[in-house]
Design a protein around this motif. Structure first.
Motif, PDB file in Angstrom:
ATOM      1  N   UNK A  27       0.821  -1.211   0.000  1.00  0.00           N
ATOM      2  CA  UNK A  27       0.000   0.000   0.000  1.00  0.00           C
ATOM      3  C   UNK A  27       0.855   1.261   0.000  1.00  0.00           C
ATOM      4  N   UNK A  28       1.907   1.254   0.824  1.00  0.00           N
ATOM      5  CA  UNK A  28       2.692   2.472   0.991  1.00  0.00           C
ATOM      6  C   UNK A  28       3.787   2.676  -0.031  1.00  0.00           C
ATOM      7  N   UNK A  29       4.258   1.592  -0.655  1.00  0.00           N
ATOM      8  CA  UNK A  29       5.388   1.727  -1.582  1.00  0.00           C
ATOM      9  C   UNK A  29       5.005   1.350  -3.016  1.00  0.00           C
ATOM     10  N   UNK A  30       4.681   0.083  -3.244  1.00  0.00           N
ATOM     11  CA  UNK A  30       4.424  -0.395  -4.606  1.00  0.00           C
ATOM     12  C   UNK A  30       3.246   0.333  -5.233  1.00  0.00           C
ATOM     13  N   UNK A  31       2.153   0.445  -4.495  1.00  0.00           N
ATOM     14  CA  UNK A  31       0.954   1.082  -5.031  1.00  0.00           C
ATOM     15  C   UNK A  31       1.250   2.516  -5.475  1.00  0.00           C
ATOM     16  N   UNK A  32       1.952   3.260  -4.647  1.00  0.00           N
ATOM     17  CA  UNK A  32       2.228   4.659  -4.971  1.00  0.00           C
ATOM     18  C   UNK A  32       3.213   4.785  -6.128  1.00  0.00           C
ATOM     19  N   UNK A  33       4.122   3.833  -6.255  1.00  0.00           N
ATOM     20  CA  UNK A  33       5.047   3.846  -7.390  1.00  0.00           C
ATOM     21  C   UNK A  33       4.285   3.658  -8.702  1.00  0.00           C
ATOM     22  N   UNK A  34       3.301   2.752  -8.717  1.00  0.00           N
ATOM     23  CA  UNK A  34       2.521   2.518  -9.931  1.00  0.00           C
ATOM     24  C   UNK A  34       1.662   3.734 -10.259  1.00  0.00           C
ATOM     25  N   UNK A  35       1.057   4.339  -9.238  1.00  0.00           N
ATOM     26  CA  UNK A  35       0.263   5.554  -9.440  1.00  0.00           C
ATOM     27  C   UNK A  35       1.124   6.640 -10.077  1.00  0.00           C
ATOM     28  N   UNK A  36       2.305   6.845  -9.529  1.00  0.00           N
ATOM     29  CA  UNK A  36       3.212   7.863 -10.055  1.00  0.00           C
ATOM     30  C   UNK A  36       3.619   7.552 -11.485  1.00  0.00           C
ATOM     31  N   UNK A  37       3.909   6.289 -11.748  1.00  0.00           N
ATOM     32  CA  UNK A  37       4.342   5.855 -13.075  1.00  0.00           C
ATOM     33  C   UNK A  37       3.281   6.174 -14.124  1.00  0.00           C
ATOM     34  N   UNK A  38       2.040   5.853 -13.836  1.00  0.00           N
ATOM     35  CA  UNK A  38       0.950   6.092 -14.790  1.00  0.00           C
ATOM     36  C   UNK A  38       0.668   7.585 -14.937  1.00  0.00           C
ATOM     37  N   UNK A  39       0.716   8.318 -13.834  1.00  0.00           N
ATOM     38  CA  UNK A  39       0.482   9.758 -13.907  1.00  0.00           C
ATOM     39  C   UNK A  39       1.570  10.471 -14.704  1.00  0.00           C
ATOM     40  N   UNK A  40       2.797   9.970 -14.626  1.00  0.00           N
ATOM     41  CA  UNK A  40       3.896  10.562 -15.394  1.00  0.00           C
ATOM     42  C   UNK A  40       3.673  10.413 -16.898  1.00  0.00           C
ATOM     43  N   UNK A  41       2.918   9.383 -17.296  1.00  0.00           N
ATOM     44  CA  UNK A  41       2.650   9.149 -18.719  1.00  0.00           C
ATOM     45  C   UNK A  41       1.351   9.819 -19.180  1.00  0.00           C
ATOM     46  N   UNK A  42       0.768  10.637 -18.325  1.00  0.00           N
ATOM     47  CA  UNK A  42      -0.411  11.391 -18.719  1.00  0.00           C
ATOM     48  C   UNK A  42      -1.731  10.840 -18.231  1.00  0.00           C
ATOM     49  N   UNK A  43      -1.697   9.799 -17.389  1.00  0.00           N
ATOM     50  CA  UNK A  43      -2.925   9.232 -16.858  1.00  0.00           C
ATOM     51  C   UNK A  43      -3.380   9.939 -15.594  1.00  0.00           C
ATOM     52  N   UNK A  44      -4.539   9.531 -15.088  1.00  0.00           N
ATOM     53  CA  UNK A  44      -5.071  10.034 -13.816  1.00  0.00           C
ATOM     54  C   UNK A  44      -5.317   8.826 -12.921  1.00  0.00           C
ATOM     55  N   UNK A  45      -4.268   8.357 -12.251  1.00  0.00           N
ATOM     56  CA  UNK A  45      -4.347   7.154 -11.433  1.00  0.00           C
ATOM     57  C   UNK A  45      -4.593   7.510  -9.969  1.00  0.00           C
ATOM     58  N   UNK A  46      -5.351   6.658  -9.293  1.00  0.00           N
ATOM     59  CA  UNK A  46      -5.628   6.819  -7.863  1.00  0.00           C
ATOM     60  C   UNK A  46      -5.346   5.486  -7.178  1.00  0.00           C
ATOM     61  N   UNK A  47      -4.556   5.510  -6.110  1.00  0.00           N
ATOM     62  CA  UNK A  47      -4.211   4.295  -5.382  1.00  0.00           C
ATOM     63  C   UNK A  47      -5.246   3.932  -4.334  1.00  0.00           C
ATOM     64  N   UNK A  48      -5.545   2.640  -4.242  1.00  0.00           N
ATOM     65  CA  UNK A  48      -6.505   2.127  -3.264  1.00  0.00           C
ATOM     66  C   UNK A  48      -5.969   0.846  -2.635  1.00  0.00           C
ATOM     67  N   UNK A  49      -6.420   0.561  -1.431  1.00  0.00           N
ATOM     68  CA  UNK A  49      -6.285  -0.790  -0.889  1.00  0.00           C
ATOM     69  C   UNK A  49      -7.688  -1.305  -0.647  1.00  0.00           C
ATOM     70  N   UNK A  50      -7.810  -2.559  -0.283  1.00  0.00           N
ATOM     71  CA  UNK A  50      -9.126  -3.119  -0.027  1.00  0.00           C
ATOM     72  C   UNK A  50      -9.831  -2.493   1.150  1.00  0.00           C
ATOM     73  N   UNK A  51      -9.084  -1.742   1.965  1.00  0.00           N
ATOM     74  CA  UNK A  51      -9.685  -1.080   3.122  1.00  0.00           C
ATOM     75  C   UNK A  51     -10.453   0.177   2.734  1.00  0.00           C
ATOM     76  N   UNK A  52     -10.103   0.776   1.608  1.00  0.00           N
ATOM     77  CA  UNK A  52     -10.728   2.032   1.199  1.00  0.00           C
ATOM     78  C   UNK A  52     -12.167   1.791   0.759  1.00  0.00           C
ATOM     79  N   UNK A  53     -13.109   2.405   1.467  1.00  0.00           N
ATOM     80  CA  UNK A  53     -14.525   2.224   1.146  1.00  0.00           C
ATOM     81  C   UNK A  53     -14.978   0.789   1.286  1.00  0.00           C
ATOM     82  N   UNK A  54     -14.259   0.013   2.118  1.00  0.00           N
ATOM     83  CA  UNK A  54     -14.517  -1.433   2.243  1.00  0.00           C
ATOM     84  C   UNK A  54     -14.604  -2.089   0.871  1.00  0.00           C
ATOM     85  N   UNK A  55     -13.650  -1.729   0.035  1.00  0.00           N
ATOM     86  CA  UNK A  55     -13.595  -2.271  -1.323  1.00  0.00           C
ATOM     87  C   UNK A  55     -13.500  -3.785  -1.321  1.00  0.00           C
TER      88      UNK A  55
END
Length: 297
Positions: A101-129
């Motif tokens: 949640x704290x490292x890998x997820x945020x790295x992927x979010x950053x990676x996609x946003x750097x290429x012009x996307x709008x990524x949002x990181x979540x874990x299963x805890x968010x909104x009881x996903x």
């Protein structure tokens, strides 16, 4: 490819697929060596951003086993695996959550946003996903003996998915990036296999496709040749015949469960190939194994 006409032909080959999959949801499990090489990480991010820009709705579920193992080694904690799953005590669960949640997820979010996307990181805890429960793993001791119950610690399985969180992000054109950490009824945290999470999310969203990126070509036959397409009956027969074996079994079972729960098609593809996602979705031949409920006409 120096001829401009050849480039145009490639775009035209993709057109029917773009039309067919417009506004459809694609759940993609991202993991393995694809997450470790800079060139492949960029290729993955570009594929995901392109999917979004041409009107598809990618949802990413990621793993992170090697990164978790590396962190556990740093703190001097030995990893233990049973049937390919990491035994997860309380201390290990803290590391799993921190890394996923704290490292890998945020790295992927950053990676996609750097290429012009709008990524949002979540874990299963968010909104009881992802509501989870403890995984009950059993092992037979042989004929006439009592079944052995194996305690995997905080390893969980999916009990329920709340798709509303993902649907809300879709309306605002965000790309969800989901860490496979679930929450129990009493608020306890569970480590869940990313393939299983991806399959259950695809089922809950009634996704057009579930795509598992792996470190192999796809499903292979008895002569180690790629099988381009399978239906449910064929896949189960190959498991019974032990043609599909070891680590490929849970991936295929994940795909079978997804198509039986409403996902149109599932794919197991080689994530080590550049732009693997685009090649599988938008070309006539594809690159991996497609698994559907019934034989394709």
């Amino acid at each position: 490819m120096d001829n401009p006409v050849d480039k145009a032909k490639i775009l035209l080959e993709a057109l029917p697929y773009i039309r067919r999959f417009y506004d459809k949801t694609m759940v993609i499990k991202y993991g393995g060596s694809t997450m470790e090489e800079e060139r492949m990480k960029r290729s993955f991010a570009l594929d995901v951003v392109l999917l979004k820009y041409i009107g598809l709705n990618p949802v990413i579920v990621h793993g992170g086993g090697p990164q978790i193992g590396e962190m556990l080694n740093k703190i001097g904690k030995k990893s233990q695996f049973i049937e390919g799953m990491r035994v997860t005590d309380g201390e290990t669960m803290d590391v799993v959550e921190m890394v996923l949640v704290g490292k890998v997820n945020k790295e992927i979010v950053t990676l996609i946003n750097q290429q012009g996307g709008k990524a949002v990181g979540l874990s299963g805890k968010d909104g009881r996903l992802i509501t989870a429960r403890k995984l009950r793993l059993t092992k037979s001791r042989g004929k006439g003996a009592m079944t052995e119950v194996i305690d995997m610690g905080m390893v969980g399985e999916v009990k329920a998915i709340n798709p509303g969180v993902i649907e809300a992000l879709k309306k605002e054109n965000f790309i969800p990036i989901i860490a496979p950490v679930g929450v129990g009824e009493e608020g306890e945290t569970y480590n869940i296999n990313a393939d299983l999470v991806a399959g259950k999310i695809a089922s809950a969203l009634k996704a057009e496709k579930l795509i598992l990126l792996t470190d192999v070509e796809g499903v292979l036959d008895g002569k180690r040749r790629l099988i381009p397409t399978l239906d449910v009956k064929q896949a189960r027969r190959l498991i019974t015949q032990k043609v599909i074996a070891s680590g490929m079994i849970p991936k295929v079972n994940c795909c079978l469960e997804a198509v039986e729960e409403g996902v149109a098609k599932t794919h197991i593809i080689d994530g080590r190939m550049e732009h693997a996602i685009l090649l599988e979705i938008f070309t006539d031949v594809g690159i991996g194994t497609q698994i559907a409920k019934e034989t394709l006409k």
